[in-house]
Write a protein that holds these residues in place. Sequence first.
Motif, PDB file in Angstrom:
ATOM      1  N   PHE A 103      57.967   2.918  96.341  1.00 11.74           N
ATOM      2  CA  PHE A 103      58.118   2.824  94.891  1.00 11.74           C
ATOM      3  C   PHE A 103      59.493   3.262  94.373  1.00 11.74           C
ATOM      4  CE2 PHE A 103      53.559   3.459  95.670  1.00 11.74           C
ATOM      5  CZ  PHE A 103      53.038   2.362  94.996  1.00 11.74           C
TER       6      PHE A 103
ATOM      7  N   GLU B 118      62.436   1.912  93.920  1.00 13.98           N
ATOM      8  CA  GLU B 118      63.137   1.054  92.959  1.00 13.98           C
ATOM      9  C   GLU B 118      62.510   1.145  91.573  1.00 13.98           C
ATOM     10  OE1 GLU B 118      65.911  -1.531  91.420  1.00 13.98           O
ATOM     11  OE2 GLU B 118      65.908  -0.616  93.399  1.00 13.98           O
ATOM     12  N   ASP B 119      61.180   1.124  91.513  1.00 14.17           N
ATOM     13  CA  ASP B 119      60.484   1.109  90.219  1.00 14.17           C
ATOM     14  C   ASP B 119      60.323   2.493  89.601  1.00 14.17           C
ATOM     15  OD1 ASP B 119      60.269  -1.582  90.551  1.00 14.17           O
ATOM     16  OD2 ASP B 119      58.114  -1.624  90.900  1.00 14.17           O
TER      17      ASP B 119
ATOM     18  N   PHE C  64      65.014   2.533  88.615  1.00 14.94           N
ATOM     19  CA  PHE C  64      64.943   1.890  87.296  1.00 14.94           C
ATOM     20  C   PHE C  64      64.875   2.896  86.150  1.00 14.94           C
ATOM     21  CE2 PHE C  64      62.080   0.251  83.900  1.00 14.94           C
ATOM     22  CZ  PHE C  64      62.969  -0.654  83.311  1.00 14.94           C
TER      23      PHE C  64
ATOM     24  N   GLN D 282      61.033  -4.294  83.883  1.00 13.41           N
ATOM     25  CA  GLN D 282      61.308  -4.563  85.297  1.00 13.41           C
ATOM     26  C   GLN D 282      60.019  -4.983  85.983  1.00 13.41           C
ATOM     27  OE1 GLN D 282      64.211  -2.767  87.851  1.00 13.41           O
ATOM     28  NE2 GLN D 282      62.623  -1.843  89.100  1.00 13.41           N
ATOM     29  N   ARG D 283      60.027  -6.173  86.548  1.00 11.44           N
ATOM     30  CA  ARG D 283      58.866  -6.665  87.280  1.00 11.44           C
ATOM     31  C   ARG D 283      58.698  -5.874  88.575  1.00 11.44           C
ATOM     32  NH1 ARG D 283      56.094  -8.706  83.359  1.00 11.44           N
ATOM     33  NH2 ARG D 283      57.498  -9.862  81.982  1.00 11.44           N
ATOM     34  N   ARG D 284      57.474  -5.742  88.985  1.00  9.17           N
ATOM     35  CA  ARG D 284      57.163  -4.946  90.170  1.00  9.17           C
ATOM     36  C   ARG D 284      57.928  -5.427  91.393  1.00  9.17           C
ATOM     37  NH1 ARG D 284      51.214  -2.819  91.997  1.00  9.17           N
ATOM     38  NH2 ARG D 284      51.822  -1.918  93.987  1.00  9.17           N
ATOM     39  N   ARG D 285      58.458  -4.470  92.177  1.00  7.97           N
ATOM     40  CA  ARG D 285      59.285  -4.809  93.324  1.00  7.97           C
ATOM     41  C   ARG D 285      58.748  -4.216  94.620  1.00  7.97           C
ATOM     42  NH1 ARG D 285      65.525  -4.871  91.098  1.00  7.97           N
ATOM     43  NH2 ARG D 285      65.085  -5.946  89.155  1.00  7.97           N
TER      44      ARG D 285
ATOM     45  N   ALA E 228      54.386  -4.554  86.035  1.00  6.04           N
ATOM     46  CA  ALA E 228      55.767  -4.349  85.622  1.00  6.04           C
ATOM     47  C   ALA E 228      55.890  -2.989  84.953  1.00  6.04           C
ATOM     48  CB  ALA E 228      56.208  -5.454  84.660  1.00  6.04           C
ATOM     49  N   PHE E 229      57.138  -2.565  84.747  1.00 10.07           N
ATOM     50  CA  PHE E 229      57.411  -1.348  84.000  1.00 10.07           C
ATOM     51  C   PHE E 229      58.166  -1.697  82.726  1.00 10.07           C
ATOM     52  CE2 PHE E 229      56.474   1.790  87.371  1.00 10.07           C
ATOM     53  CZ  PHE E 229      55.845   2.714  86.564  1.00 10.07           C
TER      54      PHE E 229
END
Length: 260
Positions: free
Chosen positions: A32, A34-35, A39, A237-240, A250-251
């Motif tokens: 997690f 990146e998210d 971000f 931000q879409r889930r990565r 997404a966040f």
Amino acid sequence: MDSTTHKLYHVHGMDSRSFLDLYFSNKEDMVFAEDFLTFPMGMIHYQFSTGRVKGTLLIDISLGSFIHLLYSASNSFKRIVLLRFQEKCIMELSRWLHDRTGAYDWSHTSSAAAELEGTRDQLQETEMRLRSSIKQILKCDFEQENISSPVQLPLADCVISAGILEMISKNEDEYMKNLEKTIKLLKPGGQLLLFAALDTTYWFAGAERFHCFKCNEEFVKNAFDKLGLVIDYCAVQRRRNVSDLTDYKAFLFIVGHKGE
């Protein structure tokens, strides 16, 4: 499954250390980053580095016991108050704040914060600045009119709320009431910086499965508008990552200011 079959974070509590390990650690298998780290830290840094958010008092009401969103804030605010729902989270935060044995290792995030600020050679100063800015860690209860009771806090210039409203709200009405209580912490012109997990129905901490109110970007924006917050900034931000620990899509990061 709905909130009747999932645990409620603010009612049942959670394993705070397991939560940090699963979603915020520096472990190789932590998907997690990146998210949950890159971000939000980037978004917060941008807001504070532009001088758009400033003042005297900042209140943070967030899920669990993470602190990585506050490095950039401590450049602008010399008084930061943390509100948390669970004693375990307060204890976890206190261990880090006072640099006690067994405190969670946030060095990967202080390093990231220093890199964002262009002060990579000043990691110790970055952590010390944040520690000196955090003045209180208080328990909160959204069932109370004064959520920080018995402490009466002055109105804040800024409130950061990350991941908490959708975790403590069972439906739209509760979300609106909880958002309204959050906004009441702000002075006129004060800003709310909100992170929300979109289209989420559950999340895990350890082996325990918790409820999350499913909301989307349009709902949150409409909630801001209905409660008198003027939207200044919004990013999604879409889930990565791929994981069964939570089902968010997404966040959302949204900033709004309270009308004068």
